[in-house]
Enzyme design. Structure first.
Site, mmCIF file in Angstrom:
data_model
loop_
_atom_site.group_PDB
_atom_site.id
_atom_site.type_symbol
_atom_site.label_atom_id
_atom_site.label_comp_id
_atom_site.label_asym_id
_atom_site.label_seq_id
_atom_site.Cartn_x
_atom_site.Cartn_y
_atom_site.Cartn_z
ATOM 1 C CE LYS A 22 -3.642 2.057 2.854
ATOM 2 N NZ LYS A 22 -4.612 1.809 3.916
ATOM 3 C CD GLU A 58 9.422 -5.934 7.264
ATOM 4 O OE1 GLU A 58 9.182 -4.807 6.765
ATOM 5 O OE2 GLU A 58 9.116 -6.258 8.421
ATOM 6 N N GLY A 87 -5.003 -2.363 5.111
ATOM 7 C CA GLY A 87 -4.180 -3.483 4.632
ATOM 8 C C GLY A 87 -4.838 -4.834 4.850
ATOM 9 N NE ARG A 88 -6.716 -4.503 10.945
ATOM 10 C CZ ARG A 88 -6.147 -3.311 11.052
ATOM 11 N NH1 ARG A 88 -5.044 -3.042 10.364
ATOM 12 N NH2 ARG A 88 -6.662 -2.378 11.814
ATOM 13 C CD GLU A 142 -2.311 -5.217 11.591
ATOM 14 O OE1 GLU A 142 -1.471 -6.139 11.546
ATOM 15 O OE2 GLU A 142 -2.578 -4.532 10.602
ATOM 16 C CG HIS A 148 -4.598 -36.642 16.389
ATOM 17 N ND1 HIS A 148 -4.749 -37.963 16.750
ATOM 18 C CD2 HIS A 148 -5.552 -36.379 15.471
ATOM 19 C CE1 HIS A 148 -5.758 -38.482 16.054
ATOM 20 N NE2 HIS A 148 -6.263 -37.542 15.273
ATOM 21 C CE LYS A 189 4.573 -1.309 8.062
ATOM 22 N NZ LYS A 189 3.745 -0.892 6.954
HETATM 23 C C1 G6Q Z 1 -2.632 -4.117 7.856
HETATM 24 C C2 G6Q Z 1 -1.414 -3.517 8.375
HETATM 25 C C3 G6Q Z 1 -0.127 -4.157 7.916
HETATM 26 C C4 G6Q Z 1 0.263 -3.799 6.496
HETATM 27 C C5 G6Q Z 1 1.696 -4.237 6.260
HETATM 28 C C6 G6Q Z 1 2.166 -3.957 4.853
HETATM 29 O O1 G6Q Z 1 -3.730 -3.735 8.074
HETATM 30 O O2 G6Q Z 1 -1.413 -2.156 8.141
HETATM 31 O O3 G6Q Z 1 -0.170 -5.552 8.051
HETATM 32 O O4 G6Q Z 1 -0.582 -4.399 5.578
HETATM 33 O O5 G6Q Z 1 2.538 -3.600 7.193
HETATM 34 O O6 G6Q Z 1 2.053 -2.609 4.532
HETATM 35 P P1 G6Q Z 1 2.217 -2.127 3.055
HETATM 36 O O7 G6Q Z 1 1.123 -2.718 2.236
HETATM 37 O O8 G6Q Z 1 2.149 -0.630 3.094
HETATM 38 O O9 G6Q Z 1 3.560 -2.620 2.582
#
Ligand code: G6Q
Length: 549
Positions: free
Chosen positions: A206, A212, A267-268, A353, A384, A512
Site C-alpha cells: 500500500k 521488508e 491493509g488487512r 490487529e 491430536h 516499522k
Molecule cells: C494491515 C497492516 C499491515 C500492512 C503491512 C504492509 O492492516 O497495516 O499488516 O498491511 O505492514 O504494509 P504495506 O502494504 O504498506 O507494505
C-alpha cells in the site's frame, strides 16, 4: 457515546453472567429440545449454529440491547455511507465498496468511489486474461508459469490464504508463491526453484515503503537481471499494487503496470482490491468476481438484517460476551478443511490487529478486556495436539468449527470420517463426561474398584465448553468470500461495542520505525551503548558472533 460499562445492558450482562455460570449446556439442551432451531441461522450456503454457546434467550436479548446502546446499527450505516470512521487516521473504511456488486454509488467527500473501483477491476481483468492466455510473456517471449507476490502483513496474508484455499480452481501450469519475510531464506526458498524467464513478480505494498517488501523486491529484481543479463526487461516481469505512484515509478515499474487502490482500504481488508491480483491470476477474473459476490451477499445481510437475525452481529456479540464478561482470553478457529490451512493465521491478523486496542474512540484507557487472542489449526490435526486443553484444561476457549458439506477431492470415506470428527468434537466439548459415566465406562472395561477410583477423575470431562459450528455447502470462490466477510464484520461489531477504532494499527507502525533506527548500528563498526543494558549486550554479542561488517 457512552462507555460500554456505563450502559444498562452491560450492567445487566455483568449480573447475568452469574446466572450463566450456574448453567450447563448439557442441561440447557435437555430442557429445550428446540435449542438448535432457536440459536441457528441460515445465510445463503452457510449454516451458522451457535446453540452450543453459553447463552440463552435472555442473554442474547441483553447482548442485542448492548449493541443498540452502543449504536451498532448507526455505526454500520456510517461505515457503509463512507463516513471517516477511522478517526485516528481520518479515513473512511470502505472494503465493502471493493465488492459492491450492486454498483450503488458510495461517496467519499462527495465523490462516488465506484467508477475507480470498477476501472481497476477492468484493468485486472485485462491483465489477468493476457497472462493466463500466454499473450503476456516474459522478456524472452516465454509464457508466465509462476507468479511471486512480494508483500507482508495485509499485503500478503489475505491473498496467500485465499490462493491456498482456492487452489482447486487454479489454472493448470500457473503457480502462485508468496514471499513476505525479510529473512533471506524466504526469498531463497522461493526463487531457487523458479525460472526467471517465466516468473512474474507482483510487488504488493500500500505504501511502497515497507522495509521488508522493498528489500525483497530489490533483491528479486537483482536476481532477474543477474540471471537474464542483457535479455532482462524488468517491465515484463514486475507489476505493482499500491497507493503510491511516485514510489512505484522510482522503483522502475511502468505506472501502466501499476494497480491502484485507495487509503480507505485497510491493509488487512485489502484482498478484495488489486491486492487480490495473485488470486485473480490464479483463478481468473470471473471467479475472482464470484469471490467478491460472496462477500457482497454478506455485506447486504450485515447492513439490512435485524440484529437478532444478523450472523456477523451475533458472532461479534458472542466474542464480546466471552472476552468482556466470561473472562476468555482467546478464541480458537478450527477449519475442518485442509484448504483453509492459513485461515486462522489470516484471522489472527484481522482480529488482533483490529481489536488489540486499549484506547477508546474518545481517547480514554479502557477498563474492560478487548480483542481476544486468535489461534487455531485445521481439524483433525488439532485433535491430536492441543484439543486436550480444550477438553480438560483450566481455560475457557470458545471455538469456531468450520466445515464444508462436500469435499472437493472425495476419496473413499475420508470426508465422512472428517465430519464425524467435526460433529463429535463439538458434542463432546458441550456434553463432557460425568464422573458417573466415566465410572461406568471403566467398570465395563473390567477394571477393579481401586483402579476405577484412581482413574475416574482423569477420565471425567467437565463439558460446558462452548463452540459455534459453521457448515458451508462447498468451498468455492463465492463461499470463501462470504466466510471472510462474516469474520470481517464480526471484527467490526466487537470494535463498535467496545468503542475502539478497529481500523488503525499504531503497534505495527512502531515495529516499522524501531528496526530502521537499529539497522545503521548493525552496519557500522564498533560497539553500541545507546540502548538499555540488555539491548546493548545483545547487539554487541551479535557483532562479535557475526564477525566484522
Ligand atoms: C494491515 C497492516 C499491515 C500492512 C503491512 C504492509 O492492516 O497495516 O499488516 O498491511 O505492514 O504494509 P504495506 O502494504 O504498506 O507494505
Amino acid at each position: 457515546m457512552p462507555t460500554p460499562p456505563s450502559t444498562q445492558a452491560w450492567k445487566a450482562l455483568a449480573d447475568y453472567r452469574r446466572v450463566m455460570d450456574q448453567a450447563h449446556l448439557r442441561d440447557m439442551f435437555r430442557d429445550d429440545p428446540r435449542r438448535f432451531e432457536r440459536f441457528s441461522l441460515r445465510l445463503g450456503p452457510i449454516l451458522y449454529d451457535y446453540s452450543k454457546q453459553r447463552i440463552d434467550t435472555r442473554c442474547m436479548e441483553l447482548l442485542f440491547s448492548l449493541a443498540r446502546e452502543m449504536d451498532l446499527e448507526g455505526k454500520i450505516q456510517a461505515m457503509y455511507s463512507g463516513a471517516r470512521i477511522n478517526r485516528t487516521e481520518d479515513r473512511s473504511v470502505l472494503h465493502i465498496a471493493l465488492r459492491n456488486r450492486s454498483n450503488r454509488p458510495i461517496e467519499v467527500d462527495g465523490q462516488d468511489v465506484m467508477p475507480g473501483v470498477n476501472a481497476v477491476l477492468d484493468q485486472m481483468r485485462e491483465f489477468t486474461a493476457r497472462v493466463r492466455s500466454g499473450e503476456w510473456t516474459g522478456s524472452t517471449g516465454r509464457q508466465i508459469t509462476d507468479v511471486v507476490n512480494i508483500g507482508i502483513g495485509g499485503s500478503d496474508l489475505g491473498p496467500r490464504m485465499a490462493a491456498k484455499a482456492l487452489a482447486a480452481y487454479g489454472q493448470p501450469g500457473l503457480s502462485c508463491h508468496f514471499v513476505s519475510n525479510i529473512d533471506p531464506t524466504h526469498l531463497h526458498q522461493c526463487l531457487h526453484a523458479l525460472d526467471p524467464e517465466t516468473t512474474l513478480f507482483v510487488i504488493a505494498s500500500k505504501t511502497f515503503t515497507t522495509q521488508e517488501t522493498m528489500t525483497n523486491a530489490r533483491s528479486a529484481r537483482k536476481w532477474l537481471t543477474d540471471e537474464l543479463g542483457e535479455k532482462a526487461d524488468v517491465a515484463r516481469h514486475f507489476v505493482a499494487v499500491s497507493t503510491n505512484e511516485p514510489k512505484v515509478r522510482e522503483f522502475g515499474i511502468d505506472p501502466k503496470n501499476m494497480f491502484r487502490f485507495w487509503d480507505w482500504v485497510g491493509g488487512r481488508y485489502s484482498v478484495w482490491s488489486a491486492i487480490g491480483l495473485p488470486l485473480a491470476l490464479l483463478i481468473g477474473m470471473d471467479r475472482f468476481e464470484d469471490f467478491l459476490l460472496g462477500a457482497h451477499m454478506v455485506d447486504e445481510h450485515f447492513q439490512t438484517a435485524e440484529l437478532e437475525e444478523n450472523v456477523p452481529a451475533i458472532m461479534g456479540l458472542l466474542a464480546v460476551w466471552y472476552s468482556s464478561f466470561l473472562g476468555a482470553e482467546s478464541q480458537a478457529v478450527l477449519p475442518y478443511d485442509q484448504y483453509l490451512e492459513d485461515f486462522p493465521a489470516y484471522l489472527q491478523q484481522g482480529e488482533m490487529e483490529s481489536n488489540g486496542k486499549r484506547i477508546t474512540m474518545d481517547g480514554e484507557v479502557v477498563d474492560y478486556p478487548t480483542g481476544p487472542i486468535i489461534w487455531g489449526e485445521p481439524g483433525t490435526n488439532g485433535q491430536h495436539a492441543f484439543f486436550q486443553l480444550l477438553h480438560q484444561g483450566t481455560r475457557l476457549v470458545p471455538c469456531d468449527f468450520i466445515a464444508f458439506a462436500r469435499s472437493l477431492n472425495p476419496i473413499g470415506e475420508h470426508h465422512e470420517i472428517l465430519l464425524a470428527n467435526f460433529f463429535a468434537q463439538t458434542e463432546a466439548l458441550m456434553r463432557g463426561k460425568t464422573e458417573a459415566e466415566a465410572k461406568e465406562e471403566l467398570k465395563a472395561q473390567g477394571l477393579d474398584q481401586e483402579q476405577v477410583e484412581r482413574l475416574v477423575r482423569h477420565k471425567t470431562f467437565p463439558g460446558n465448553r462452548p463452540s459455534s459450528s459453521i457448515v458451508v455447502e462447498e468451498l468455492t470462490p463465492y463461499t470463501l468470500g462470504a466466510l471472510m466477510a462474516l469474520y470481517e464484520h464480526k471484527i467490526f461489531v466487537q470494535g463498535a461495542v467496545w468503542n475502539i477504532n478497529s481500523f488503525d494499527q499504531m503497534g505495527v507502525e512502531l515495529g516499522k520505525q524501531l528496526a530502521k533506527a537499529i539497522l545503521p548500528e548493525l552496519q557500522s563498526p564498533g560497539s553500541v551503548s545507546a540502548h538499555d543494558n540488555s539491548t546493548n549486550g545483545l547487539i554487541n554479542a551479535w557483532k562479535a558472533l557475526a564477525g566484522p561488517r
